[in-house]
Design an enzyme around this catalytic site. Sequence first.
Site, mmCIF file in Angstrom:
data_model
loop_
_atom_site.group_PDB
_atom_site.id
_atom_site.type_symbol
_atom_site.label_atom_id
_atom_site.label_comp_id
_atom_site.label_asym_id
_atom_site.label_seq_id
_atom_site.Cartn_x
_atom_site.Cartn_y
_atom_site.Cartn_z
ATOM 1 N N THR A 1 0.827 -1.217 0.000
ATOM 2 C CA THR A 1 0.000 0.000 0.000
ATOM 3 C C THR A 1 0.857 1.261 0.000
ATOM 4 O OG1 THR A 1 -1.490 1.275 1.420
ATOM 5 C CG2 THR A 1 -0.125 -0.333 2.527
ATOM 6 N N TYR B 1 -1.493 -0.214 11.236
ATOM 7 C CA TYR B 1 -1.740 -0.928 9.975
ATOM 8 C C TYR B 1 -0.578 -0.723 9.001
ATOM 9 C CZ TYR B 1 -3.242 -1.363 5.106
ATOM 10 O OH TYR B 1 -3.282 -1.667 3.761
ATOM 11 N N LYS C 1 2.268 -3.308 7.415
ATOM 12 C CA LYS C 1 2.469 -3.527 5.970
ATOM 13 C C LYS C 1 3.928 -3.215 5.592
ATOM 14 C CE LYS C 1 -0.132 -4.506 3.153
ATOM 15 N NZ LYS C 1 -0.611 -5.818 2.631
#
Length: 338
Positions: A127, A154, A158
Amino acid sequence: MRKKILVTGGAGFIGGNFVHYMVNKYPQYDIYNLDLLTYAGDLTKHCGIESKQNYQFIKADIADRKAIIPLFEEEDFDYVIHFAAESHVDRSITDPEIFVRTNILGTQVLLDAAKQIGVTKFIHVSTDEVYGELDFDPNTFFTEDTPLQPNSPYSASKASSDLLVRSYHETFGLPVNITRCSNNYGPYHFPEKLIPLTISRALNDQKIPVYGDGKNIRDWLHVIDHCAAIDLVMHEGGNGEVYNVGGHNERTNLEVVKAIINTLGKSEELIEFVEDRLGHDKRYAIDPTKLEKLGWKPTYNFESGIAQTIQWYLENKEWWEQIITGEYQHYFEKQYSL
Ligand code: NAD
Ligand code: DAU
């Protein structure tokens, strides 16, 4: 030649769209959808393809080493396209632990399994949030060389998984690509995220929560254009390369919410400004030049994509209603009782 493609997280939003795309586009590939079916996974979206010869579902937890390693040994997959993750920033703020387990540990288990059988390539779907945030200067963009500075649990999980993928390439020679895409939207987007939440709540004449002043900017890409990008990277991406994915569709959150409300003919009085997200990233914006040089071009701009998406939600009310009124109703009630 037939190839075995393992798609992790293929019952979720982007993985689900990717499974459809691949099953229909490549009858010569066998597509294996591996998913734990957490709150974000559902198989009803695959009722149109589940009887196809080249589609199979496997229920498993990517972090369960005892299940994953023997599965890889038995099936000898050629490609791994890794989507499975905890994906919602708000949930990572209230419960970070599962993000570490799934996104970091789960990725490491898959990397070990892929290394052990020697896959042709491991594609890690990451992302733009790993780059942190940009300020509001419209001339600044995330490139593949932008340092990783994740701000939420989050995005930190990642970024950690991206670094593990990189390390398995550098240390063990595992063939890999990492893709870093901007915000997706489109069919089967889980209604806890801004766009489907706004559409579903506007259709039910419920208040729409906008965090802070609504001026934060996201760079929106239709999910099908993301699927096409991953397909291209899988087949043409240089070994070990990272590719940013985005279509230059920056909008403030307020612009997005107003566009949806106006298309649906609802009142802007539905908008309710609520407390800001903790650590709320100001702006994301992708420079996709490297991917464009590989031959990628998006098919939707924001206007055509959001129109198609709103139409899809109007025609598929059953799908999102079973989510907001079902097992996880308490979550929607708790978080959005304004
Ligand atoms: P999603 O939350 O809709 O789907 C995630 C899927 O992973 C679900 O089907 C869930 O059941 C499955 N899953 C979760 N934990 C699992 C586990 N332990 N084992 C097996 N399966 C498990 O997510 P999404 O929005 O489709 O995102 C998919 C991927 O794309 C994620 O890796 C995310 O970081 C990345 N991404 C998302 C966006 C976006 O805008 N949504 C943008 C760029 C990148
Ligand atoms: O940039 C890619 C990322 O996009 C992905 O990696 C994530 O998995 C995905 O969830 C998405 O993250 P965001 O946090 O940007 O998406 P979300 O839809 O949660 O929020 C979009 C923007 O809207 C963000 O600035 C927060 C704001 N927002 C969100 C919700 C849910 C609101 O104002 N109100 C809301 O109710």
